[in-house]
Design an enzyme around this catalytic site. Structure first.
Site, PDB file in Angstrom:
ATOM      1  N   CYS A  80      17.445  30.992 177.364  1.00 34.56           N
ATOM      2  CA  CYS A  80      18.814  31.238 177.821  1.00 34.56           C
ATOM      3  C   CYS A  80      19.553  31.874 176.652  1.00 34.56           C
ATOM      4  CB  CYS A  80      19.482  29.963 178.350  1.00 34.56           C
ATOM      5  SG  CYS A  80      19.822  28.670 177.156  1.00 34.56           S
ATOM      6  N   HIS A 117       2.165   9.554 165.607  1.00 34.24           N
ATOM      7  CA  HIS A 117       2.777  10.535 166.504  1.00 34.24           C
ATOM      8  C   HIS A 117       2.756  10.041 167.948  1.00 34.24           C
ATOM      9  CE1 HIS A 117       3.115  13.177 163.179  1.00 34.24           C
ATOM     10  NE2 HIS A 117       1.831  13.466 163.096  1.00 34.24           N
ATOM     11  N   THR A 157      21.327  30.523 174.127  1.00 37.17           N
ATOM     12  CA  THR A 157      21.028  29.796 172.881  1.00 37.17           C
ATOM     13  C   THR A 157      19.698  29.056 172.920  1.00 37.17           C
ATOM     14  OG1 THR A 157      22.098  27.821 173.749  1.00 37.17           O
ATOM     15  CG2 THR A 157      23.485  29.338 172.467  1.00 37.17           C
ATOM     16  N   HIS A 193       3.281  17.425 166.225  1.00 34.58           N
ATOM     17  CA  HIS A 193       3.822  16.072 166.030  1.00 34.58           C
ATOM     18  C   HIS A 193       4.443  15.470 167.288  1.00 34.58           C
ATOM     19  CE1 HIS A 193       4.275  16.308 161.346  1.00 34.58           C
ATOM     20  NE2 HIS A 193       3.079  16.684 161.775  1.00 34.58           N
ATOM     21  N   ASP A 248      17.741  32.155 182.247  1.00 33.42           N
ATOM     22  CA  ASP A 248      18.958  32.544 182.968  1.00 33.42           C
ATOM     23  C   ASP A 248      19.224  34.018 182.689  1.00 33.42           C
ATOM     24  OD1 ASP A 248      20.164  32.718 180.469  1.00 33.42           O
ATOM     25  OD2 ASP A 248      21.715  31.231 180.871  1.00 33.42           O
TER      26      ASP A 248
END
Ligand code: RB5
Length: 148
Positions: free
Chosen positions: A65, A134, A67, A98, A8
Site C-alpha cells: 500500500c 523462536h 506505507t 526469527h 491498494d
C-alpha cells in the site's frame, strides 16, 4: 512457491513490477488486486490475501500500500498471520528466520522498485530457523491471538 500478492491503489504500479519479478524467480503468483489506481480500501485486499495464506491456499503473501502499514494491520487481524512491514533487506530476511512471517508488506511511497525487489527476494529466500526460542515466542503470539 505459490505467492499471493495484493495491494491498494497506491501500490498498483509497483505490484505489477513485483509480481513479474517474483514470477521471474520461479514462483507462481496469484494477483488478487486491485489492478486499478482508483481509490479503494486496503483492508479488503489485505484481509483477502491473509485468508488465503491462513487457509494454506498459498505459501506466502506480499502486500503493498502507500506505507505498507495499513494493509499489514488488516492482514495481521487474521488468525495465524504474521506480517511484517519492511523497508530493508535485513528485516525482510529476519522476519522469516526469527518470526516465521508468512506475509511481508512494504510501501510503494516509501521504497523504490529496485529496493522492493531486493526486499521480496530476501524474504522469499530466507527460511525459518525453527525450534527453540523462536518457536516459543511464536507460540506466545498464538496464545495472545487465542485470548479472544
Ligand atoms: C492510501 O492513500 C494510503 O493511506 C494507503 O495506501 C496506506 O499508506 C495506508 O496505510
Amino acid at each position: 512457491m505459490k505467492i499471493v500478492i495484493a495491494n491498494d491503489h497506491a501500490g498498483t504500479d509497483l505490484k505489477f513490477e513485483i509480481a513479474e519479478y517474483i514470477t521471474s524467480l520461479g514462483h507462481e503468483v496469484i494477483n488478487i488486486g486491485t489492478d486499478s489506481k482508483e481509490s479503494c480500501h486496503y483492508p479488503e485486499f489485505g484481509a483477502k490475501a491473509a485468508r488465503m495464506v491462513a487457509n494454506k491456499e498459498v505459501d506466502l503473501g506480499v502486500l503493498i500500500c502507500g506505507t505498507g502499514v495499513g494493509i499489514s494491520l488488516a492482514a495481521n487481524k487474521i488468525k495465524g498471520i504474521r506480517c511484517g512491514v519492511c523497508s530493508d533487506t535485513a528485516t525482510a530476511r529476519l522476519i522469516r528466520q526469527h518470526n516465521n512471517a508468512n506475509m511481508i508488506a512494504f510501501g510503494a511511497r516509501i521504497v523504490g522498485s529496485e529496493l522492493a525487489k531486493d526486499i521480496v527476494k530476501s524474504f522469499l529466500e530466507a527460511e525459518f530457523e525453527g525450534g527453540g526460542r523462536h518457536q516459543q515466542r511464536i507460540d506466545m503470539i498464538s496464545a495472545i491471538e487465542n485470548e479472544n
